[in-house]
Design a protein around this motif. Sequence first.
Motif, PDB file in Angstrom:
ATOM      1  N   ARG A 190       0.826  -1.214   0.000  1.00  0.00           N
ATOM      2  CA  ARG A 190       0.000   0.000   0.000  1.00  0.00           C
ATOM      3  C   ARG A 190       0.860   1.262   0.000  1.00  0.00           C
ATOM      4  NH1 ARG A 190      -2.758  -1.519   3.750  1.00  0.00           N
ATOM      5  NH2 ARG A 190      -1.762  -0.518   5.533  1.00  0.00           N
ATOM      6  N   ARG A 191       1.894   1.285   0.824  1.00  0.00           N
ATOM      7  CA  ARG A 191       2.743   2.475   0.904  1.00  0.00           C
ATOM      8  C   ARG A 191       3.560   2.675  -0.360  1.00  0.00           C
ATOM      9  NH1 ARG A 191       4.738   1.891   7.258  1.00  0.00           N
ATOM     10  NH2 ARG A 191       2.691   2.410   8.163  1.00  0.00           N
ATOM     11  N   PHE A 192       4.039   1.581  -0.949  1.00  0.00           N
ATOM     12  CA  PHE A 192       4.770   1.716  -2.209  1.00  0.00           C
ATOM     13  C   PHE A 192       3.862   2.311  -3.277  1.00  0.00           C
ATOM     14  CE2 PHE A 192       6.547   0.716  -6.267  1.00  0.00           C
ATOM     15  CZ  PHE A 192       7.920   0.780  -6.080  1.00  0.00           C
ATOM     16  N   ASN A 193       2.655   1.777  -3.385  1.00  0.00           N
ATOM     17  CA  ASN A 193       1.715   2.258  -4.401  1.00  0.00           C
ATOM     18  C   ASN A 193       1.360   3.724  -4.177  1.00  0.00           C
ATOM     19  OD1 ASN A 193       1.724  -0.331  -5.458  1.00  0.00           O
ATOM     20  ND2 ASN A 193      -0.208  -0.927  -4.509  1.00  0.00           N
ATOM     21  N   GLU A 194       1.196   4.113  -2.919  1.00  0.00           N
ATOM     22  CA  GLU A 194       0.853   5.511  -2.625  1.00  0.00           C
ATOM     23  C   GLU A 194       2.009   6.451  -2.941  1.00  0.00           C
ATOM     24  OE1 GLU A 194      -0.131   5.231   1.483  1.00  0.00           O
ATOM     25  OE2 GLU A 194      -2.208   4.558   1.134  1.00  0.00           O
ATOM     26  N   ARG A 195       3.229   5.981  -2.721  1.00  0.00           N
ATOM     27  CA  ARG A 195       4.400   6.834  -2.885  1.00  0.00           C
ATOM     28  C   ARG A 195       4.888   6.888  -4.328  1.00  0.00           C
ATOM     29  NH1 ARG A 195       8.941   6.153   1.660  1.00  0.00           N
ATOM     30  NH2 ARG A 195       7.001   6.457   2.869  1.00  0.00           N
ATOM     31  N   TYR A 196       4.804   5.759  -5.027  1.00  0.00           N
ATOM     32  CA  TYR A 196       5.439   5.674  -6.346  1.00  0.00           C
ATOM     33  C   TYR A 196       4.486   5.339  -7.489  1.00  0.00           C
ATOM     34  CZ  TYR A 196       9.627   5.440  -3.437  1.00  0.00           C
ATOM     35  OH  TYR A 196      10.607   5.706  -2.521  1.00  0.00           O
ATOM     36  N   GLY A 197       3.260   4.955  -7.193  1.00  0.00           N
ATOM     37  CA  GLY A 197       2.328   4.541  -8.238  1.00  0.00           C
ATOM     38  C   GLY A 197       1.988   3.070  -8.103  1.00  0.00           C
ATOM     39  N   ALA A 347       9.256   2.922 -11.478  1.00  0.00           N
ATOM     40  CA  ALA A 347       8.333   3.688 -10.635  1.00  0.00           C
ATOM     41  C   ALA A 347       9.083   4.634  -9.719  1.00  0.00           C
ATOM     42  CB  ALA A 347       7.481   2.732  -9.823  1.00  0.00           C
ATOM     43  N   MET A 348      10.275   4.228  -9.253  1.00  0.00           N
ATOM     44  CA  MET A 348      11.050   5.063  -8.335  1.00  0.00           C
ATOM     45  C   MET A 348      11.965   6.060  -9.060  1.00  0.00           C
ATOM     46  SD  MET A 348      12.090   2.138  -5.515  1.00  0.00           S
ATOM     47  CE  MET A 348      12.793   3.311  -4.346  1.00  0.00           C
ATOM     48  N   GLY A 349      11.949   6.009 -10.396  1.00  0.00           N
ATOM     49  CA  GLY A 349      12.760   6.948 -11.167  1.00  0.00           C
ATOM     50  C   GLY A 349      14.245   6.613 -11.189  1.00  0.00           C
ATOM     51  N   MET A 350      14.551   5.336 -11.052  1.00  0.00           N
ATOM     52  CA  MET A 350      15.953   4.912 -11.047  1.00  0.00           C
ATOM     53  C   MET A 350      16.381   4.473 -12.441  1.00  0.00           C
ATOM     54  SD  MET A 350      16.185   2.791  -7.486  1.00  0.00           S
ATOM     55  CE  MET A 350      16.104   3.656  -5.912  1.00  0.00           C
ATOM     56  N   ILE A 351      17.643   4.747 -12.783  1.00  0.00           N
ATOM     57  CA  ILE A 351      18.166   4.375 -14.087  1.00  0.00           C
ATOM     58  C   ILE A 351      19.006   3.118 -13.923  1.00  0.00           C
ATOM     59  CG2 ILE A 351      19.676   5.076 -15.994  1.00  0.00           C
ATOM     60  CD1 ILE A 351      18.992   7.978 -15.265  1.00  0.00           C
TER      61      ILE A 351
END
Length: 352
Positions: A190-197, A347-351
Amino acid sequence: MTTTTDLPVSPAQLRSAELERQLARDPGRFRALTGDRPTGALHLGHYFGTLHNRVRLQDLGVDVFVLIADYQVLTDRDVAERLTEHVEGMLLDYLAIGIDPARTTVFNHSAVPALNQLLLPFLSLVSVAELGRNPTVKDEITHSRQSAVSGLMYTYPVHQAADILFCKGDLVPVGQDQLPHLEVTRTVARRFNERYGAVFPEPDALLSATPLLLGTDGTKMSKSRNNSVALGASEDETARLIRGATTDADRHITYDPVARPGVSGLVLLAALCLGRDPHAVAEEIGNGGSAALKRTVTDAVNATMAPIRARRAAYAQDMGYVRDVLRAGNERANAVAETTLDEVRQAMGMIR
């Protein structure tokens, strides 16, 4: 709401009942994750508590993932002893009870790096205080074999979240005592989805309908307590272990788990093997005493386990095939885990 015995029904039990109805209608929409730590031989408590249910879900058409949690052996002990032996024994048990590698993915922690890498971002989603409050972790720390509590023990529920979410499991067969662990997984998702999509489902618990099976000493059957009957035990060994089981001085056999745990544990074991009500089994034995009870249990267990033992012995003749099952499962689990980790990175914007 109450049952016919006036015991309250928990929200988790209500949800589990609803899940069973959904499974009957559309089992293919579910993916289940379950597993075991390779710390010793699987026993009758495992068989009736979880293993039998895995085969049921597989046969219904659920996509089942079964984890051999080799890294988690170290949660409550300082070293992983006889690990290869325990892993291979577990594979033999899985195949013997009816796990079909064509329909169920069997894999182990240490062979799936991407799964374990999910632990890092997941740890950022829970607080130290939340980990410390987990009642299951508290109990495991109390019974730990380690000289000191390790970080792996403390973060065990988050590692389990990675186990479940790497494959986007939405169904987790558990006992009532494992609900706090699963709640951590739901919180992480739930927290991952709320924070990152939206990436992860919030998995549900499918509660076991089997009552707790006690060991030969009248306490919970456990590998670590030396009170279990292994699935791979011979007929003679099974008879010896049951003959030594704890009963009481009352010759008349009844099923009363609270007042007579030792006797009732044996009655329940016979009833599970025979597919009968434990009260009826106890009534049939009646005044036969503990000797008749133990004969009944021994015969029932040996009859139930005979085909499983035969299949286990046959698979043990071809350990190359058994190891290939794990390799194939690891390949599939790796592909799934890499896909999920890529989604997490994106989702976290990491390359990468």
